[in-house]
Write a protein that holds these residues in place. Structure first.
Motif, PDB file in Angstrom:
ATOM      1  N   ALA A 158      43.889  44.650  44.008  1.00  0.00           N
ATOM      2  CA  ALA A 158      42.625  44.892  44.696  1.00  0.00           C
ATOM      3  C   ALA A 158      41.663  45.674  43.815  1.00  0.00           C
ATOM      4  CB  ALA A 158      42.853  45.597  46.028  1.00  0.00           C
ATOM      5  N   ALA A 159      40.637  46.271  44.453  1.00  0.00           N
ATOM      6  CA  ALA A 159      39.516  46.824  43.695  1.00  0.00           C
ATOM      7  C   ALA A 159      39.514  48.340  43.643  1.00  0.00           C
ATOM      8  CB  ALA A 159      38.199  46.329  44.290  1.00  0.00           C
ATOM      9  N   GLY A 160      40.678  48.966  43.583  1.00  0.00           N
ATOM     10  CA  GLY A 160      40.715  50.407  43.446  1.00  0.00           C
ATOM     11  C   GLY A 160      40.196  50.841  42.085  1.00  0.00           C
ATOM     12  N   ARG A 161      39.760  52.079  42.008  1.00  0.00           N
ATOM     13  CA  ARG A 161      39.197  52.573  40.749  1.00  0.00           C
ATOM     14  C   ARG A 161      40.201  52.488  39.611  1.00  0.00           C
ATOM     15  NH1 ARG A 161      35.751  58.050  42.379  1.00  0.00           N
ATOM     16  NH2 ARG A 161      34.202  56.990  43.708  1.00  0.00           N
ATOM     17  N   ALA A 162      41.436  52.888  39.880  1.00  0.00           N
ATOM     18  CA  ALA A 162      42.462  52.872  38.832  1.00  0.00           C
ATOM     19  C   ALA A 162      42.727  51.448  38.350  1.00  0.00           C
ATOM     20  CB  ALA A 162      43.749  53.501  39.352  1.00  0.00           C
TER      21      ALA A 162
ATOM     22  N   LEU B  51      40.681  48.827  38.553  1.00  0.00           N
ATOM     23  CA  LEU B  51      39.519  48.324  37.821  1.00  0.00           C
ATOM     24  C   LEU B  51      39.443  48.927  36.421  1.00  0.00           C
ATOM     25  CD1 LEU B  51      36.610  48.153  40.424  1.00  0.00           C
ATOM     26  CD2 LEU B  51      37.583  46.268  39.114  1.00  0.00           C
ATOM     27  N   ALA B  52      39.715  50.217  36.320  1.00  0.00           N
ATOM     28  CA  ALA B  52      39.663  50.872  35.015  1.00  0.00           C
ATOM     29  C   ALA B  52      40.712  50.284  34.077  1.00  0.00           C
ATOM     30  CB  ALA B  52      39.873  52.374  35.171  1.00  0.00           C
ATOM     31  N   LEU B  53      41.941  50.129  34.576  1.00  0.00           N
ATOM     32  CA  LEU B  53      43.007  49.564  33.759  1.00  0.00           C
ATOM     33  C   LEU B  53      42.688  48.133  33.350  1.00  0.00           C
ATOM     34  CD1 LEU B  53      45.835  49.652  32.521  1.00  0.00           C
ATOM     35  CD2 LEU B  53      46.762  48.992  34.758  1.00  0.00           C
ATOM     36  N   ALA B  54      42.256  47.319  34.333  1.00  0.00           N
ATOM     37  CA  ALA B  54      41.934  45.925  34.041  1.00  0.00           C
ATOM     38  C   ALA B  54      40.763  45.825  33.068  1.00  0.00           C
ATOM     39  CB  ALA B  54      41.612  45.193  35.336  1.00  0.00           C
ATOM     40  N   GLY B  55      39.765  46.692  33.226  1.00  0.00           N
ATOM     41  CA  GLY B  55      38.611  46.664  32.332  1.00  0.00           C
ATOM     42  C   GLY B  55      38.980  47.019  30.901  1.00  0.00           C
ATOM     43  N   VAL B  56      39.837  48.019  30.746  1.00  0.00           N
ATOM     44  CA  VAL B  56      40.261  48.413  29.397  1.00  0.00           C
ATOM     45  C   VAL B  56      41.067  47.293  28.745  1.00  0.00           C
ATOM     46  CG1 VAL B  56      41.755  49.989  28.104  1.00  0.00           C
ATOM     47  CG2 VAL B  56      40.211  50.892  29.842  1.00  0.00           C
ATOM     48  N   VAL B  57      42.016  46.732  29.498  1.00  0.00           N
ATOM     49  CA  VAL B  57      42.850  45.658  28.945  1.00  0.00           C
ATOM     50  C   VAL B  57      41.998  44.447  28.570  1.00  0.00           C
ATOM     51  CG1 VAL B  57      44.663  43.985  29.487  1.00  0.00           C
ATOM     52  CG2 VAL B  57      44.945  46.381  30.139  1.00  0.00           C
ATOM     53  N   THR B  58      41.118  44.039  29.483  1.00  0.00           N
ATOM     54  CA  THR B  58      40.280  42.868  29.222  1.00  0.00           C
ATOM     55  C   THR B  58      39.317  43.124  28.070  1.00  0.00           C
ATOM     56  OG1 THR B  58      40.395  42.276  31.574  1.00  0.00           O
ATOM     57  CG2 THR B  58      38.685  41.221  30.258  1.00  0.00           C
ATOM     58  N   GLY B  59      38.708  44.306  28.037  1.00  0.00           N
ATOM     59  CA  GLY B  59      37.793  44.643  26.949  1.00  0.00           C
ATOM     60  C   GLY B  59      38.483  44.653  25.598  1.00  0.00           C
ATOM     61  N   LEU B  60      39.686  45.201  25.549  1.00  0.00           N
ATOM     62  CA  LEU B  60      40.447  45.200  24.300  1.00  0.00           C
ATOM     63  C   LEU B  60      40.816  43.770  23.898  1.00  0.00           C
ATOM     64  CD1 LEU B  60      42.798  48.295  24.781  1.00  0.00           C
ATOM     65  CD2 LEU B  60      40.762  48.113  23.328  1.00  0.00           C
ATOM     66  N   GLY B  61      41.067  42.921  24.905  1.00  0.00           N
ATOM     67  CA  GLY B  61      41.354  41.526  24.615  1.00  0.00           C
ATOM     68  C   GLY B  61      40.157  40.817  23.990  1.00  0.00           C
ATOM     69  N   VAL B  62      38.963  41.093  24.530  1.00  0.00           N
ATOM     70  CA  VAL B  62      37.740  40.505  23.978  1.00  0.00           C
ATOM     71  C   VAL B  62      37.544  40.972  22.540  1.00  0.00           C
ATOM     72  CG1 VAL B  62      35.229  40.435  24.172  1.00  0.00           C
ATOM     73  CG2 VAL B  62      36.644  40.280  26.229  1.00  0.00           C
ATOM     74  N   ALA B  63      37.726  42.269  22.310  1.00  0.00           N
ATOM     75  CA  ALA B  63      37.564  42.802  20.958  1.00  0.00           C
ATOM     76  C   ALA B  63      38.622  42.235  20.008  1.00  0.00           C
ATOM     77  CB  ALA B  63      37.652  44.328  20.995  1.00  0.00           C
ATOM     78  N   ALA B  64      39.857  42.122  20.491  1.00  0.00           N
ATOM     79  CA  ALA B  64      40.927  41.560  19.665  1.00  0.00           C
ATOM     80  C   ALA B  64      40.622  40.121  19.279  1.00  0.00           C
ATOM     81  CB  ALA B  64      42.263  41.642  20.401  1.00  0.00           C
TER      82      ALA B  64
ATOM     83  N   THR C 288      34.779  45.724  32.419  1.00  0.00           N
ATOM     84  CA  THR C 288      34.929  46.478  33.664  1.00  0.00           C
ATOM     85  C   THR C 288      33.834  46.110  34.656  1.00  0.00           C
ATOM     86  OG1 THR C 288      35.900  48.328  32.422  1.00  0.00           O
ATOM     87  CG2 THR C 288      35.138  48.793  34.653  1.00  0.00           C
ATOM     88  N   ALA C 289      32.599  46.012  34.162  1.00  0.00           N
ATOM     89  CA  ALA C 289      31.487  45.648  35.038  1.00  0.00           C
ATOM     90  C   ALA C 289      31.668  44.239  35.600  1.00  0.00           C
ATOM     91  CB  ALA C 289      30.171  45.744  34.271  1.00  0.00           C
ATOM     92  N   ALA C 290      32.148  43.321  34.763  1.00  0.00           N
ATOM     93  CA  ALA C 290      32.346  41.946  35.220  1.00  0.00           C
ATOM     94  C   ALA C 290      33.417  41.866  36.294  1.00  0.00           C
ATOM     95  CB  ALA C 290      32.712  41.051  34.038  1.00  0.00           C
ATOM     96  N   LEU C 291      34.520  42.575  36.097  1.00  0.00           N
ATOM     97  CA  LEU C 291      35.607  42.559  37.078  1.00  0.00           C
ATOM     98  C   LEU C 291      35.169  43.247  38.371  1.00  0.00           C
ATOM     99  CD1 LEU C 291      38.631  43.309  34.738  1.00  0.00           C
ATOM    100  CD2 LEU C 291      38.022  41.119  35.778  1.00  0.00           C
ATOM    101  N   TRP C 292      34.406  44.322  38.247  1.00  0.00           N
ATOM    102  CA  TRP C 292      33.872  44.980  39.451  1.00  0.00           C
ATOM    103  C   TRP C 292      32.998  44.005  40.226  1.00  0.00           C
ATOM    104  CZ3 TRP C 292      28.780  45.696  40.816  1.00  0.00           C
ATOM    105  CH2 TRP C 292      28.552  46.484  41.959  1.00  0.00           C
ATOM    106  N   ALA C 293      32.150  43.264  39.498  1.00  0.00           N
ATOM    107  CA  ALA C 293      31.285  42.288  40.170  1.00  0.00           C
ATOM    108  C   ALA C 293      32.115  41.222  40.869  1.00  0.00           C
ATOM    109  CB  ALA C 293      30.345  41.643  39.148  1.00  0.00           C
TER     110      ALA C 293
END
Length: 270
Positions: free
Chosen positions: A106-110, A112-125, A159-164
């Protein structure tokens, strides 16, 4: 010697095309995530997987379309096929981890933060792995501060995309979110490219590989076709087509059961 780097060989053509693909992948991915949240009993894992692959393909396609416009005047550029394909696999796999975290936690802060970091690192990788696939008569050097900034942009954008995806339900608002996501992903790419400088080995190129378009254009066909097919699936899904007003209505079976209950009470009372 220092190479002369040009990231816009074809002018605005490659940046605009790259942005369109980033928006397309983002839009399809966001809609698939929304679809998985609307009806959790209807093949949630499948919709999340489709969303992850759509976002991953969109980002990967954006990167390599943009790279078609990248050149170093003193040397030709080619790409290692294995690393290029691996960068696509990494993009899809790591983005998938972030998407599934949001989809099942679901959309809890923790979450979203975890998913955003993982996804962002994936994009950068994906980006830097794609850069590692480059073959040229020289060596690529990065500015560490600009690289760190590009990774930060990737994490914030993801993170912003997943929140949206978990908070926005309407089609137009989702479309707006995908446009913003395209800006963020493209911004991350060109920020990362601003960190690049090339030291050319000698005054003439000793590498005589094929032009980038001879490899990249055929490889881009597959992901582009996938995005088109994913778009068809999303467009014809009834739950996404109905609109906001229909999403929260009960299923036909639930409406039938609800209609029977008052009648049952009225008969027993008589």
């Amino acid at each position: 010697m220092e190479g002369t780097v040009d990231g816009f060989r074809y002018g605005a053509v490659t940046p605009v095309a790259a942005y369109v693909m980033a928006c397309l992948g983002g839009a399809l991915g966001l809609r698939c995530i929304v679809r998985s949240l609307l009806n959790t009993d209807s093949w949630r894992a499948g919709w999340l997987a489709l969303g992850a692959v759509s976002i991953g393909c969109g980002i990967w396609t954006m990167h390599f379309i943009a790279m078609i416009g990248f050149q170093v005047e003193e040397t030709r550029i080619g790409y290692d096929v294995g690393l290029t394909v691996l960068s696509l696999a990494v993009a899809v796999a790591v983005v998938g981890v972030g998407v599934f975290i949001v989809g099942y936690r679901a959309a809890g802060r923790a979450s979203l933060a975890l998913a955003g970091v993982v996804t962002g690192l994936g994009v950068a990788a994906m980006h830097y792995l794609g850069m590692a696939a480059m073959q040229l008569n020289g060596s690529i050097v990065y500015d560490p501060l600009v690289v760190a900034l590009s990774v930060l942009i990737a994490i914030v954008a993801a993170t912003a995309a997943l929140w949206a995806a978990v908070t926005i339900r309407g089609f137009l608002t989702s479309l707006g979110a995908s446009l913003v996501m395209g800006v963020a992903v493209s911004g991350m790419h060109y920020t990362a490219m601003a960190a690049v400088s090339v030291h050319v080995h000698g005054t003439t190129s000793s590498w005589a590989g094929d032009a980038p378009t001879s490899l990249l254009l055929p490889m881009l066909i597959g992901p582009v076709i996938f995005l088109v097919l994913a778009g068809v699936v999303v467009m014809f899904d009834p739950l996404l087509v109905l609109g906001d007003g229909e999403w929260n209505r009960p299923a036909p079976e639930e409406r039938a059961a609800t209609a029977k209950k008052p009648a049952s009470r009225s008969w027993s009372g008589g």
